[in-house]
Motif scaffolding. Structure first.
Motif, short mmCIF file in Angstrom:
data_model
loop_
_atom_site.label_atom_id
_atom_site.label_comp_id
_atom_site.label_asym_id
_atom_site.label_seq_id
_atom_site.Cartn_x
_atom_site.Cartn_y
_atom_site.Cartn_z
N VAL B 152 0.87 -1.18 0.00
CA VAL B 152 0.00 0.00 0.00
C VAL B 152 0.91 1.23 0.00
O VAL B 152 1.92 1.24 0.70
CB VAL B 152 -0.88 0.02 1.27
N GLU B 153 0.54 2.26 -0.78
CA GLU B 153 1.32 3.51 -0.73
C GLU B 153 1.20 4.08 0.67
O GLU B 153 0.09 4.21 1.21
CB GLU B 153 0.79 4.52 -1.75
N THR B 154 2.34 4.43 1.25
CA THR B 154 2.33 4.85 2.66
C THR B 154 1.55 6.14 2.89
O THR B 154 1.09 6.39 3.99
CB THR B 154 3.76 5.03 3.17
N ILE B 155 1.40 6.94 1.84
CA ILE B 155 0.65 8.20 1.99
C ILE B 155 -0.78 7.92 2.44
O ILE B 155 -1.35 8.65 3.26
CB ILE B 155 0.70 9.05 0.70
N TRP B 156 -1.36 6.80 1.95
CA TRP B 156 -2.75 6.48 2.34
C TRP B 156 -2.81 6.06 3.81
O TRP B 156 -3.80 6.31 4.50
CB TRP B 156 -3.32 5.38 1.44
N VAL B 159 -2.73 9.27 5.81
CA VAL B 159 -4.06 9.92 5.76
C VAL B 159 -5.03 9.18 6.69
O VAL B 159 -5.75 9.80 7.49
CB VAL B 159 -4.58 9.96 4.30
N ALA B 160 -5.02 7.84 6.60
CA ALA B 160 -5.95 7.06 7.43
C ALA B 160 -5.64 7.24 8.91
O ALA B 160 -6.56 7.42 9.73
CB ALA B 160 -5.85 5.58 7.04
#
Lengths: 179, 172
Positions: B152-156, B159-160
């Motif tokens: 998973v892209e760490t940016i998500w 955000v989560a």
């Protein structure tokens, strides 16, 4: 493999990976070693370990070394620029906005959550980087060196900790190791 | 130009004398906070910015540069961050030839594991800062597990995590 492919992979790892240098290095390893096979595990280990004994920001040294191994000097400079420029621009923009952000009450909670995730990502990155050696090299050696690194770091400067680990690894009896 | 060069040399001194993310911090504090060019609060804010942005945590130096002299300061700090990185290339060129022999290979693997131990010492204080109840603990564990198990892209995840923490605080 074209320079554009290398640039794309480095841009993705350098710009979209949060969690610090370990998470980003782990992401680069996954992309270049496990998924694309541009580098062997041994080559990545060489790049990563030499970057740890290079003064300055280890991640940028690691990116330069990885780029050099894949595409020579051009690759090294390309990877260094792509790994550092976008993230530095984001850092500058966030600094400019920080005063305003901090005046917004929910920002503290948002940042708290983001920092907790960042810590988790850093731990996950550490596991991705170290696990091939912990799994495949004899467990005792892995544990001894990892513990030595952790314990020594509490009172020695990092460069001496790494020198002690290197000496320990060099002198340890020969045995099968990953790759 | 002189101001730019002086800033570059100051940051270079800090980066050249450090071998991991935050070890340049005491040098910057001595050069900037003690001489009252920056406050402790500003330096702490820069460190937080470094933790919240992609890339190395050491990029807080760019934030410090921005605070000192705007975009010019940020540029000087960026240059000081990337200059030492090129020192790895001669090392790679000369030491790389011997890396496949058994002894040096074991030494490299040991440095890899040793750096993991070393990095843990840097993560522990960050975790102590972040943990003030069960929710951050769960977030840390979930992020580590997802990073290891899924692509998973760490940016998500960031955000989560931010959204979950905001939600929990609002419910409380």
């Amino acid at each position: 493999m074209y320079l554009a492919d290398l640039a794309r992979v480095m841009l993705r790892a350098g710009t979209l990976t949060f969690g610090g240098g370990n998470a980003t290095s782990a992401s680069i390893r996954r992309q270049m070693v496990d998924e694309r096979g541009w580098l062997s595990g041994a080559d990545f280990t060489l790049a990563f370990t030499l970057s740890r004994i290079t003064p300055g920001t280890n991640l940028f040294a690691c990116c330069s070394a990885v780029g050099y191994l894949v595409r020579g000097w051009t690759g090294a400079l390309l990877c260094l620029l792509i790994a550092s420029v976008p993230s530095s621009i984001v850092t500058t923009l966030l600094t400019l906005a920080m005063d305003r952000i901090l005046r917004w009450p929910p920002a503290t909670h948002l940042m708290h959550g983001a920092i907790a995730i960042s810590v988790g990502l850093s731990l996950g990155g550490l596991w991705v980087l170290a696990s091939p050696y912990l799994r495949q090299a004899p467990l005792l050696r892995g544990i001894v060196i990892l513990t030595a690194g952790f314990a020594l770091a509490t009172w020695l400067s990092p460069i001496w900790v790494l020198a002690a680990c290197a000496a320990l690894g060099y002198l340890w009896p020969s045995e099968a190791s990953p790759e | 130009m002189t101001q730019f060069l002086l800033l570059y040399l100051l940051f270079l001194k800090a980066t050249l004398s450090s071998f991991s993310g935050m070890t340049a911090l005491p040098i910057l504090r001595e050069e900037l906070v003690v001489t009252q060019r920056l406050t402790d609060r500003q330096l702490n804010t820069a460190v937080v910015v470094g933790r919240l942005t992609p890339g190395p945590k050491g990029s807080y130096i760019v934030s410090v540069g921005q605070m000192l002299d705007g975009w010019r300061g940020a540029l000087a700090a960026w240059l000081a961050l990337v200059t030492p990185a090129l020192l790895v290339l001669p090392l790679l060129h000369w030491l790389g030839k011997h890396a496949k022999s058994p002894g040096p290979k074991r030494a490299l693997e040991a440095v890899m594991l040793g750096s993991a131990g070393l990095s843990l010492t840097a993560v522990v204080p960050l975790a102590q800062d972040a943990i003030d109840g069960p929710v951050p603990v769960l977030l840390i564990a979930a992020a580590a597990l997802i990073f290891v198990r899924a692509k998973v892209e760490t940016i998500w995840l960031i955000v989560a995590g931010a959204a979950v923490m905001l939600g929990v605080k609002m419910l409380n």
